[in-house]
Design an enzyme around this catalytic site. Structure first.
Site, PDB file in Angstrom:
ATOM      1  N   ALA A  11       0.800  -1.224   0.000  1.00 28.25           N
ATOM      2  CA  ALA A  11       0.000   0.000   0.000  1.00 28.25           C
ATOM      3  C   ALA A  11       0.830   1.270   0.000  1.00 28.25           C
ATOM      4  CB  ALA A  11      -0.944   0.015   1.203  1.00 28.25           C
ATOM      5  N   GLY A  13       5.167   3.100  -0.271  1.00 34.25           N
ATOM      6  CA  GLY A  13       6.610   2.977  -0.373  1.00 34.25           C
ATOM      7  C   GLY A  13       7.084   2.022  -1.444  1.00 34.25           C
ATOM      8  N   ILE A  14       8.121   1.258  -1.106  1.00 29.33           N
ATOM      9  CA  ILE A  14       8.740   0.338  -2.055  1.00 29.33           C
ATOM     10  C   ILE A  14       7.757  -0.734  -2.492  1.00 29.33           C
ATOM     11  CG2 ILE A  14      10.558  -1.387  -2.315  1.00 29.33           C
ATOM     12  CD1 ILE A  14      12.243   0.305  -0.371  1.00 29.33           C
ATOM     13  N   ASP A  33      -1.385  -5.740   3.073  1.00 27.29           N
ATOM     14  CA  ASP A  33      -1.050  -4.563   3.880  1.00 27.29           C
ATOM     15  C   ASP A  33      -2.155  -4.365   4.913  1.00 27.29           C
ATOM     16  OD1 ASP A  33       0.129  -2.061   4.746  1.00 27.29           O
ATOM     17  OD2 ASP A  33       1.041  -1.942   2.763  1.00 27.29           O
ATOM     18  N   ASP A  42      -2.521  -7.741   9.637  1.00 32.37           N
ATOM     19  CA  ASP A  42      -1.473  -7.190  10.491  1.00 32.37           C
ATOM     20  C   ASP A  42      -0.417  -8.280  10.712  1.00 32.37           C
ATOM     21  OD1 ASP A  42       0.155  -6.028  12.350  1.00 32.37           O
ATOM     22  OD2 ASP A  42      -1.408  -5.680  13.849  1.00 32.37           O
ATOM     23  N   LEU A  43       0.738  -8.132  10.076  1.00 31.33           N
ATOM     24  CA  LEU A  43       1.784  -9.150  10.165  1.00 31.33           C
ATOM     25  C   LEU A  43       2.537  -9.116  11.488  1.00 31.33           C
ATOM     26  CD1 LEU A  43       3.219  -9.093   6.528  1.00 31.33           C
ATOM     27  CD2 LEU A  43       1.295 -10.399   7.482  1.00 31.33           C
ATOM     28  N   TYR A 148      15.963  -1.908  14.485  1.00 32.35           N
ATOM     29  CA  TYR A 148      15.704  -1.982  13.042  1.00 32.35           C
ATOM     30  C   TYR A 148      16.862  -2.672  12.321  1.00 32.35           C
ATOM     31  CZ  TYR A 148      14.877  -0.597   8.210  1.00 32.35           C
ATOM     32  OH  TYR A 148      14.693  -0.617   6.846  1.00 32.35           O
ATOM     33  N   LYS A 152      16.999  -6.477  10.255  1.00 28.10           N
ATOM     34  CA  LYS A 152      17.403  -6.592   8.854  1.00 28.10           C
ATOM     35  C   LYS A 152      18.652  -7.464   8.701  1.00 28.10           C
ATOM     36  CE  LYS A 152      14.082  -4.097   7.131  1.00 28.10           C
ATOM     37  NZ  LYS A 152      13.066  -4.672   6.227  1.00 28.10           N
TER      38      LYS A 152
END
Length: 254
Positions: A11, A13-14, A33, A42-43, A148, A152
């Site tokens: 929904a 951004g990338i 999304d 909601d993941l 964050y 990643k």
């Protein structure tokens, strides 16, 4: 040939840019999304992850050609970042693996980040890789600014571990990642909005090019890695970061 591809974080951004690029190429995209998607889920929660998986299987008849996992959080609360960035991503990827098996060119692409080369929380990374979500939450430290980057790094390390195994490359499913640098998205907008934020970005993610990326700059490599044209790449995290990696790590990681 048109393919059926699931894109999380579709929904904005990338994810939005990638979904649009694929649709413009004639492919069927199933977006996931919180809103404005074919599947709203909601993941961060187990219920949301299972809902996304079951809906994806129902909408596609259990047959996918690729999964592109773009959904992620930054600057949110640390638990939400851990839940979505790592555990939510892997739940979707693992939960839809069997749906890829009948594709002639099955692919999985995950969005990591150039932040993965910055300082991280080792305990959090290891808890993620152990599949221990409560343990990962417990590893978050008070005021921790490393969450964050840690999620990643854990994603990129998981890809290295999982990609060559029989369930992935051995079954024909090529699993790779892209590590964008700073991109103009709703997530980064608050940083770009202040002089302090812009200074922080300049220090953490120095550029060799003139400006930070737009989502449309990242979408082409994601689309390629999800395509049949990506034929022999396994377990790689491709840095699409405007030079952050080469500036910070130079020749030490090649």
């Amino acid at each position: 040939m048109a393919r059926t591809i699931l894109v999380t974080g579709s929904a904005s951004g990338i994810g939005k840019a990638t979904a649009q690029r694929l649709r413009d190429g004639g492919h069927r995209v199933i977006g996931v999304d919180l809103q404005k998607a074919e599947i709203m889920a909601d993941l961060a929660t187990e219920e949301g992850r299972q809902h996304a998986i079951s809906e994806a299987l129902a909408l596609t008849g259990g047959a996918l050609d690729a999964v592109i996992a773009c959904a992620g959080l930054a600057g949110a609360d640390a638990r939400a970042m851990v839940a979505v960035n790592y555990f939510g991503t892997l739940a979707i990827v693992d939960g839809l693996r069997n749906a890829l098996l009948d594709s002639e060119a099955p692919r999985v692409v995950i969005v990591s980040s150039s932040a993965s080369i910055l300082q991280t929380n080792g305990r959090l990374v290891e808890a993620c890789l152990a599949g221990d979500e409560p343990g990962a939450f417990a590893a978050i430290e008070e005021g921790d600014q490393l969450t964050y980057a840690s999620t990643k790094l854990a994603l990129s390390r998981w890809i290295r571990r999982a990609s060559p195994h029989p369930n992935w490359a051995g079954s024909g499913i090529l699993l790779n990642a892209v590590a964008p640098g700073t991109v103009h998205t709703p997530i980064t907008a608050p940083l770009f909005a202040t002089a302090e934020g812009r200074a922080l970005l300049a220090k953490a993610t120095p550029l060799a090019v003139a400006d930070y990326a737009q989502p449309d700059d990242i979408a082409p490599i994601l689309a390629f890695l999800a395509s049949p044209d990506c034929r022999y790449m396994v377990g790689q995290t491709i840095f699409v970061d405007g030079g952050v990696d080469v500036i910070l790590r130079g020749e030490t990681h090649i």
